[in-house]
Scaffold this motif. Structure first.
Motif, mmCIF file in Angstrom:
data_model
loop_
_atom_site.group_PDB
_atom_site.id
_atom_site.type_symbol
_atom_site.label_atom_id
_atom_site.label_comp_id
_atom_site.label_asym_id
_atom_site.label_seq_id
_atom_site.Cartn_x
_atom_site.Cartn_y
_atom_site.Cartn_z
ATOM 1 N N ALA A 102 12.970 4.930 -3.618
ATOM 2 C CA ALA A 102 14.141 4.351 -4.276
ATOM 3 C C ALA A 102 14.473 2.985 -3.712
ATOM 4 O O ALA A 102 15.105 2.161 -4.385
ATOM 5 C CB ALA A 102 15.345 5.282 -4.132
ATOM 6 N N ALA A 103 14.041 2.731 -2.471
ATOM 7 C CA ALA A 103 14.344 1.449 -1.819
ATOM 8 C C ALA A 103 13.459 1.305 -0.597
ATOM 9 O O ALA A 103 12.944 2.288 -0.055
ATOM 10 C CB ALA A 103 15.818 1.378 -1.413
ATOM 11 N N ALA A 163 6.346 -7.538 -1.476
ATOM 12 C CA ALA A 163 5.749 -6.265 -1.865
ATOM 13 C C ALA A 163 6.730 -5.427 -2.677
ATOM 14 O O ALA A 163 6.358 -4.801 -3.682
ATOM 15 C CB ALA A 163 5.298 -5.498 -0.623
ATOM 16 N N ALA A 164 7.983 -5.399 -2.247
ATOM 17 C CA ALA A 164 9.000 -4.630 -2.961
ATOM 18 C C ALA A 164 9.212 -5.180 -4.364
ATOM 19 O O ALA A 164 9.319 -4.423 -5.335
ATOM 20 C CB ALA A 164 10.310 -4.637 -2.177
ATOM 21 N N ALA A 165 9.257 -6.511 -4.485
ATOM 22 C CA ALA A 165 9.451 -7.124 -5.796
ATOM 23 C C ALA A 165 8.290 -6.786 -6.722
ATOM 24 O O ALA A 165 8.483 -6.517 -7.914
ATOM 25 C CB ALA A 165 9.598 -8.638 -5.649
ATOM 26 N N GLY A 166 7.080 -6.809 -6.190
ATOM 27 C CA GLY A 166 5.912 -6.486 -7.006
ATOM 28 C C GLY A 166 5.926 -5.062 -7.517
ATOM 29 O O GLY A 166 5.381 -4.775 -8.591
ATOM 30 N N ALA A 167 6.559 -4.169 -6.751
ATOM 31 C CA ALA A 167 6.633 -2.766 -7.149
ATOM 32 C C ALA A 167 7.924 -2.429 -7.889
ATOM 33 O O ALA A 167 8.108 -1.289 -8.326
ATOM 34 C CB ALA A 167 6.515 -1.874 -5.912
ATOM 35 N N GLY A 168 8.826 -3.412 -8.011
ATOM 36 C CA GLY A 168 10.096 -3.165 -8.679
ATOM 37 C C GLY A 168 11.023 -2.256 -7.894
ATOM 38 O O GLY A 168 11.805 -1.502 -8.477
ATOM 39 N N VAL A 169 10.961 -2.356 -6.556
ATOM 40 C CA VAL A 169 11.751 -1.485 -5.681
ATOM 41 C C VAL A 169 12.802 -2.329 -4.958
ATOM 42 O O VAL A 169 12.482 -3.400 -4.428
ATOM 43 C CB VAL A 169 10.844 -0.784 -4.648
ATOM 44 C CG1 VAL A 169 11.660 0.042 -3.663
ATOM 45 C CG2 VAL A 169 9.830 0.105 -5.359
ATOM 46 N N PRO A 170 14.058 -1.897 -4.895
ATOM 47 C CA PRO A 170 15.095 -2.642 -4.176
ATOM 48 C C PRO A 170 14.727 -2.852 -2.707
ATOM 49 O O PRO A 170 14.148 -1.957 -2.068
ATOM 50 C CB PRO A 170 16.334 -1.757 -4.315
ATOM 51 C CG PRO A 170 16.104 -1.001 -5.581
ATOM 52 C CD PRO A 170 14.628 -0.730 -5.615
ATOM 53 N N ARG A 182 0.832 -1.214 0.000
ATOM 54 C CA ARG A 182 0.000 0.000 0.000
ATOM 55 C C ARG A 182 0.859 1.254 0.000
ATOM 56 O O ARG A 182 0.614 2.191 -0.770
ATOM 57 C CB ARG A 182 -0.920 -0.010 1.216
ATOM 58 C CG ARG A 182 -1.778 1.254 1.359
ATOM 59 C CD ARG A 182 -2.700 1.159 2.569
ATOM 60 N NE ARG A 182 -3.467 2.382 2.736
ATOM 61 C CZ ARG A 182 -3.045 3.451 3.405
ATOM 62 N NH1 ARG A 182 -1.828 3.425 3.970
ATOM 63 N NH2 ARG A 182 -3.792 4.528 3.512
ATOM 64 N N LEU A 183 1.877 1.291 0.845
ATOM 65 C CA LEU A 183 2.744 2.473 0.918
ATOM 66 C C LEU A 183 3.484 2.704 -0.393
ATOM 67 O O LEU A 183 3.613 3.840 -0.856
ATOM 68 C CB LEU A 183 3.742 2.308 2.061
ATOM 69 C CG LEU A 183 3.150 2.313 3.476
ATOM 70 C CD1 LEU A 183 4.207 1.892 4.492
ATOM 71 C CD2 LEU A 183 2.595 3.689 3.826
ATOM 72 N N LEU A 184 3.965 1.636 -1.002
ATOM 73 C CA LEU A 184 4.688 1.764 -2.267
ATOM 74 C C LEU A 184 3.748 2.231 -3.382
ATOM 75 O O LEU A 184 4.125 3.073 -4.214
ATOM 76 C CB LEU A 184 5.331 0.435 -2.636
ATOM 77 C CG LEU A 184 6.466 -0.041 -1.721
ATOM 78 C CD1 LEU A 184 6.918 -1.444 -2.119
ATOM 79 C CD2 LEU A 184 7.641 0.930 -1.736
ATOM 80 N N ALA A 185 2.528 1.704 -3.393
ATOM 81 C CA ALA A 185 1.570 2.092 -4.429
ATOM 82 C C ALA A 185 1.150 3.548 -4.273
ATOM 83 O O ALA A 185 1.026 4.280 -5.269
ATOM 84 C CB ALA A 185 0.344 1.180 -4.371
ATOM 85 N N LEU A 186 0.913 3.990 -3.045
ATOM 86 C CA LEU A 186 0.529 5.375 -2.811
ATOM 87 C C LEU A 186 1.638 6.334 -3.248
ATOM 88 O O LEU A 186 1.372 7.382 -3.856
ATOM 89 C CB LEU A 186 0.205 5.597 -1.331
ATOM 90 C CG LEU A 186 -1.102 4.981 -0.830
ATOM 91 C CD1 LEU A 186 -1.200 5.124 0.686
ATOM 92 C CD2 LEU A 186 -2.302 5.670 -1.495
#
Length: 212
Positions: free
Chosen positions: A59-60, A169-176, A46-50
């Protein structure tokens, strides 16, 4: 130091407060997302999507908090950096022992930490123990269970409850992704008298000072 907008997620507010106490850069976002892999995955996603929707992607993401440490692999009060996060109890029981999800052919139980991000953290925290950090849904509470985990994961250094969920969650958003832990107690029989929460929180605050 980690460049770019950084998200640090913890399980509970006490961990988040310890991280904030050490940060020198107020722009780092530190948020508790709940206990356990499911809550951690949902809250982090949720935080990454927002952030992405607002045009300010992170960035990470670093999963941070306290953990149990494997005896003789890391000391109580020590700092741990995951080189990968493993869903240690995701799989099936069998008469011959535990079968990981990977061997069942239904998915992956190992989430790799982003190598450049891990390298940055290792330079900042050279005394930290590096190895697998196990993600479990139930904290280990017996010598037999601790021994079984140690045998199945001979390079594991710690056990916690959120890393694999945050990694997904990070992998789904493409975030390190990376995982940083400090050790409050040895893995094994539950002995609250042996827990060193204050030392672990102090170590977490000290480690957080290297993030930004």
């Amino acid at each position: 130091m980690i460049a770019g907008r950084l998200l640090v997620v913890t399980a509970v507010e006490a961990e988040a407060a310890a991280v904030r106490a050490g940060l020198r850069e107020p722009t780092v976002t530190v948020t508790p997302v709940g206990v356990g892999p499911a809550a951690a995955a949902a809250g982090t996603a949720r935080l990454l999507a927002l952030a992405e929707g607002a045009g300010q992607p992170y960035a990470a993401v670093v999963c941070a908090g306290i953990a149990g440490g494997f005896t003789d692999r890391v000391e109580v009060g020590g700092t741990v950096l995951a080189d990968r996060s493993i869903a240690a109890d995701l799989g099936a029981e069998s008469p011959d022992g535990f079968i990981p999800l990977d061997e069942l052919g239904f998915g992956e139980t190992v989430a790799q930490v982003h190598p450049p991000l891990l390298a940055t953290l290792r330079r900042a925290l050279p005394a930290a123990a590096v190895g697998a950090v196990l993600t479990v849904g139930t904290v280990t509470g017996s010598a037999e269970s601790a021994k079984a985990l140690a045998v199945r994961h001979p390079d594991a250094v710690a056990e916690a409850m959120e890393g694999y969920g945050v990694a997904c969650a990070a992998a789904g958003a493409g975030v390190p992704f990376a995982e940083l832990r400090t050790v409050s107690n040895p893995i094994g029989p539950r002995d609250r008298a042996a827990w060193r929460m204050r030392e672990a929180f102090d170590a977490l605050t000290a480690a957080a000072a290297t993030l930004a």
